[in-house]
Write a protein that holds these residues in place. Sequence first.
Motif, PDB file in Angstrom:
ATOM      1  N   ALA A  82      90.688  40.409   3.960  1.00  0.00           N
ATOM      2  CA  ALA A  82      91.047  40.200   2.535  1.00  0.00           C
ATOM      3  C   ALA A  82      89.445  39.064   3.163  1.00  0.00           C
ATOM      4  N   ASN A  83      90.016  38.717   4.090  1.00  0.00           N
ATOM      5  CA  ASN A  83      88.895  37.766   4.967  1.00  0.00           C
ATOM      6  C   ASN A  83      87.735  38.310   6.123  1.00  0.00           C
ATOM      7  N   ALA A  84      87.825  39.170   6.423  1.00  0.00           N
ATOM      8  CA  ALA A  84      86.842  40.099   6.997  1.00  0.00           C
ATOM      9  C   ALA A  84      85.500  40.113   5.959  1.00  0.00           C
ATOM     10  N   HIS A  85      84.783  40.692   6.736  1.00  0.00           N
ATOM     11  CA  HIS A  85      82.827  40.809   5.939  1.00  0.00           C
ATOM     12  C   HIS A  85      82.813  42.467   5.644  1.00  0.00           C
ATOM     13  N   PRO A  86      82.345  42.714   5.068  1.00  0.00           N
ATOM     14  CA  PRO A  86      80.670  42.252   4.240  1.00  0.00           C
ATOM     15  C   PRO A  86      82.252  41.399   3.062  1.00  0.00           C
ATOM     16  N   HIS A  87      81.745  40.592   2.372  1.00  0.00           N
ATOM     17  CA  HIS A  87      81.577  39.880   0.662  1.00  0.00           C
ATOM     18  C   HIS A  87      81.075  40.397  -0.344  1.00  0.00           C
ATOM     19  N   THR A  88      81.703  40.632  -1.547  1.00  0.00           N
ATOM     20  CA  THR A  88      81.372  41.327  -2.163  1.00  0.00           C
ATOM     21  C   THR A  88      81.111  39.655  -3.874  1.00  0.00           C
ATOM     22  N   ASP A  89      80.423  40.170  -4.859  1.00  0.00           N
ATOM     23  CA  ASP A  89      80.458  39.433  -5.640  1.00  0.00           C
ATOM     24  C   ASP A  89      81.600  40.028  -6.626  1.00  0.00           C
ATOM     25  N   CYS A  90      81.877  39.055  -7.596  1.00  0.00           N
ATOM     26  CA  CYS A  90      82.693  40.342  -8.899  1.00  0.00           C
ATOM     27  C   CYS A  90      82.205  41.506  -9.270  1.00  0.00           C
ATOM     28  N   SER A  91      81.451  41.709  -9.495  1.00  0.00           N
ATOM     29  CA  SER A  91      81.326  43.112 -10.017  1.00  0.00           C
ATOM     30  C   SER A  91      81.088  44.285  -8.897  1.00  0.00           C
ATOM     31  N   GLY A  92      81.028  43.787  -8.005  1.00  0.00           N
ATOM     32  CA  GLY A  92      80.733  44.900  -6.836  1.00  0.00           C
ATOM     33  C   GLY A  92      79.310  45.590  -6.328  1.00  0.00           C
ATOM     34  N   ASP A  93      78.882  44.808  -7.308  1.00  0.00           N
ATOM     35  CA  ASP A  93      77.497  45.021  -7.193  1.00  0.00           C
ATOM     36  C   ASP A  93      76.048  44.471  -6.325  1.00  0.00           C
ATOM     37  N   VAL A  94      77.201  42.862  -5.026  1.00  0.00           N
ATOM     38  CA  VAL A  94      76.194  42.691  -4.039  1.00  0.00           C
ATOM     39  C   VAL A  94      77.205  42.095  -3.000  1.00  0.00           C
ATOM     40  N   ALA A  95      77.036  42.412  -1.788  1.00  0.00           N
ATOM     41  CA  ALA A  95      77.793  42.353  -0.165  1.00  0.00           C
ATOM     42  C   ALA A  95      76.977  41.994   0.122  1.00  0.00           C
ATOM     43  N   VAL A  96      77.514  41.169   1.364  1.00  0.00           N
ATOM     44  CA  VAL A  96      76.642  39.446   1.825  1.00  0.00           C
ATOM     45  C   VAL A  96      77.855  39.523   3.835  1.00  0.00           C
ATOM     46  N   VAL A  97      77.310  39.815   4.249  1.00  0.00           N
ATOM     47  CA  VAL A  97      77.371  39.207   5.932  1.00  0.00           C
ATOM     48  C   VAL A  97      76.397  38.090   6.183  1.00  0.00           C
ATOM     49  N   GLU A 154      74.559  25.148   2.625  1.00  0.00           N
ATOM     50  CA  GLU A 154      73.438  23.564   3.471  1.00  0.00           C
ATOM     51  C   GLU A 154      74.910  24.181   4.751  1.00  0.00           C
ATOM     52  N   GLY A 155      74.438  23.648   5.700  1.00  0.00           N
ATOM     53  CA  GLY A 155      75.216  24.009   6.851  1.00  0.00           C
ATOM     54  C   GLY A 155      73.778  25.270   7.942  1.00  0.00           C
ATOM     55  N   SER A 156      75.316  26.187   8.684  1.00  0.00           N
ATOM     56  CA  SER A 156      74.546  27.023   9.654  1.00  0.00           C
ATOM     57  C   SER A 156      74.943  28.873   8.939  1.00  0.00           C
ATOM     58  N   TYR A 157      73.747  29.285   9.050  1.00  0.00           N
ATOM     59  CA  TYR A 157      73.612  30.547   9.010  1.00  0.00           C
ATOM     60  C   TYR A 157      73.334  31.871   9.409  1.00  0.00           C
ATOM     61  N   ALA A 158      73.651  32.603   9.408  1.00  0.00           N
ATOM     62  CA  ALA A 158      72.576  34.077   9.312  1.00  0.00           C
ATOM     63  C   ALA A 158      73.414  34.914   8.062  1.00  0.00           C
ATOM     64  N   LEU A 159      72.213  35.202   7.677  1.00  0.00           N
ATOM     65  CA  LEU A 159      72.694  36.124   5.807  1.00  0.00           C
ATOM     66  C   LEU A 159      72.256  37.345   5.831  1.00  0.00           C
ATOM     67  N   ALA A 160      72.573  38.161   5.665  1.00  0.00           N
ATOM     68  CA  ALA A 160      72.211  39.612   5.515  1.00  0.00           C
ATOM     69  C   ALA A 160      72.688  40.535   3.739  1.00  0.00           C
ATOM     70  N   ALA A 161      72.213  40.760   2.843  1.00  0.00           N
ATOM     71  CA  ALA A 161      72.331  41.170   1.335  1.00  0.00           C
ATOM     72  C   ALA A 161      72.258  42.826   1.702  1.00  0.00           C
ATOM     73  N   VAL A 162      73.453  43.510   0.923  1.00  0.00           N
ATOM     74  CA  VAL A 162      72.556  44.809  -0.108  1.00  0.00           C
ATOM     75  C   VAL A 162      73.088  44.614  -1.325  1.00  0.00           C
ATOM     76  N   PHE A 163      72.110  45.607  -2.009  1.00  0.00           N
ATOM     77  CA  PHE A 163      72.485  45.277  -3.954  1.00  0.00           C
ATOM     78  C   PHE A 163      72.844  46.959  -3.904  1.00  0.00           C
ATOM     79  N   ALA A 164      73.455  47.120  -4.858  1.00  0.00           N
ATOM     80  CA  ALA A 164      73.534  48.722  -5.611  1.00  0.00           C
ATOM     81  C   ALA A 164      72.569  47.978  -6.823  1.00  0.00           C
ATOM     82  N   GLY A 165      72.021  50.140  -6.460  1.00  0.00           N
ATOM     83  CA  GLY A 165      70.478  49.954  -7.083  1.00  0.00           C
ATOM     84  C   GLY A 165      69.470  49.788  -6.159  1.00  0.00           C
ATOM     85  N   SER A 166      69.740  49.481  -5.066  1.00  0.00           N
ATOM     86  CA  SER A 166      68.757  48.519  -4.410  1.00  0.00           C
ATOM     87  C   SER A 166      68.518  49.299  -3.119  1.00  0.00           C
ATOM     88  N   GLU A 167      67.237  49.837  -2.315  1.00  0.00           N
ATOM     89  CA  GLU A 167      66.922  50.308  -0.803  1.00  0.00           C
ATOM     90  C   GLU A 167      66.399  49.386  -0.226  1.00  0.00           C
TER      91      GLU A 167
END
Length: 596
Positions: A82-97, A154-167
């Motif tokens: 559960a704590n492993a990445h990627p993490h998703t939103d409620c709908s499962g249409d967005v994934a983030v690392v 707020e804080g430190s981050y490197a973020l990447a995201a992909v989306f259902a229906g998007s290339e």
Amino acid sequence: MCGIIGHAGRADRTLDVLLAGLEGLEYRGYDSAGVALANGDLDVCKREGEIEMLQRAVDPGLGGPVGIGHTRWSTHGPPSDANAHPHTDCSGDVAVVHNGIIENYDELKAKLREAGHEFDSDTDTEVVPHLIEDALAGGASPEEAFRSAVARLEGSYALAAVFAGSEALLATRSGSPLVLGVGDDAAYLASDVPAFLEYTDRVVYLEDGEFARLESGTWSVTDASGARLDKSVSRVEWDAEETAKSGYDHYMLKEIHEQPRALRKCLRGRVDELTGTVNVEALEGLEADAVQFVACGTSYHAALYGAQTLRAAGVRAQAFLASEYATSPPPISDGTLVVGITQSGETADTLAALRRAKGRGVETLALTNVVGSTAARECDRTLFIRAGPEIGVAATKTFSSQVVAANLLSASLAERGDAREVVEALRDLPGQVQEILDSSRAEEVADRFVDSDGYFFIGRGYHHPVALEGALKMKEITYRHAEGFPAGELKHGPLALVTDRTPVFAVVTGDGEEATKTVGNVKEVEARDAPVVAVTDGASEVERYADEVLSIPETHPRVAPVLANVQLQLVAYYVAAELGRSIDKPRNLAKSVTVE
């Protein structure tokens, strides 16, 4: 402290690229791994444990023109699926690392829960896809929603995201590294170059506050306002073969054996043996009334050594732990140079210390291994150690190269000293290291003392940092208790721990006062029945009191620590190998520590 990989290109290659990239990032340390691929729908697979667990679980038929992968090193919540990445939103249409720490996640999480969002993990990262989901629900495009979410962090981050229906793959950074890889028919994203080096050596380094968009082999970078930036493409000098094991059982052993070549590269074109002078372009015109070194871990031991070489040459110099310097900086005056030693150039504590120094108006110098790293870009000057990629978590060749680079800095700043003799000794150093590698008895010594209760390392002067480093290597990869001390301090307390099951490694070179006094400390140890391993050039009589001897060639006192350290690296390696430890990926440790 974790790894990110991203790919935008052929749909049938994305999964292979992601899994290979995650393997290329294993050296950074991790406890779980996962991938997300977008191809109309969003497919996510993640598992606690090593990448092999993910490879077994993921459907090999998954494809998609864009995807992201991640190796996690726990900060919020224990290792779990559960704590492993990627993490998703409620709908499962967005994934983030995400790499780094989101400091205001508690506040954001509470507001999102009030709005009806449900969370599945203990992580700070999971708030990000839910923030994006909120913005998408309000009519924002994926890119607008991504920017909106980032603006609330707020804080430190490197973020990447992909989306259902998007290339499109979207990414940004603030205080944690991200680099783009530019291929002929694909674009890549990673927290470090080795993740995609087998596909391309062309890279674009992202700066804090910049946003990247990757689509089917194309890429663009914009600023916080959305304005397109003209980013330069660089070529990485490393090749994929340099990041392979090349027949060695472990990366660490390979990198120990690469030290002669690494040292030659560090010195090439920088020393003039005829005049005994040092000429380093990056240091031309450099002046300093005082020097403050900031570093962590192994690099801190190199900093202790560097400060000592400068003091011996008449320059006021001190070494500070970067984590302490960043929060409790010492007094500083005009004319002070602050030197950050960091192998990766991304060490969060060291970067914070350098930024603190820069904010106080003094000149900064990065002594680092990685071209294009944050430290290299942010400091006023950079001295590259040229060690090549180091994959093993326990630093070996980079420490030796840092010590040599510290000598180059010292010779450039100091008005007095024995530069000619040091330059001559540096010329011979690579060959002498090779001599040790060819003849060391370290494996026999390790076999004799593998079952010891603990290990002590002592040395005086330039050998004090080596004693600390020898103990750190033993701790890191064997998980056995080990401590390093200035030789004279052993009798001020630590001697109470010495028994016949605690070997003492004594580094003794030359026949001067320091050697004589250290021999006296060895006699104290011998009188308490502790076995003694002497690391020595044979110039003193320490062998008479030693149970084992690890020999090094005679050389200049400032160069001898490098030779002694090679012997101690080998001892730690062979003890760990006999104990069956995970040498390249020690438990709980990461190669690049990007959280404070």
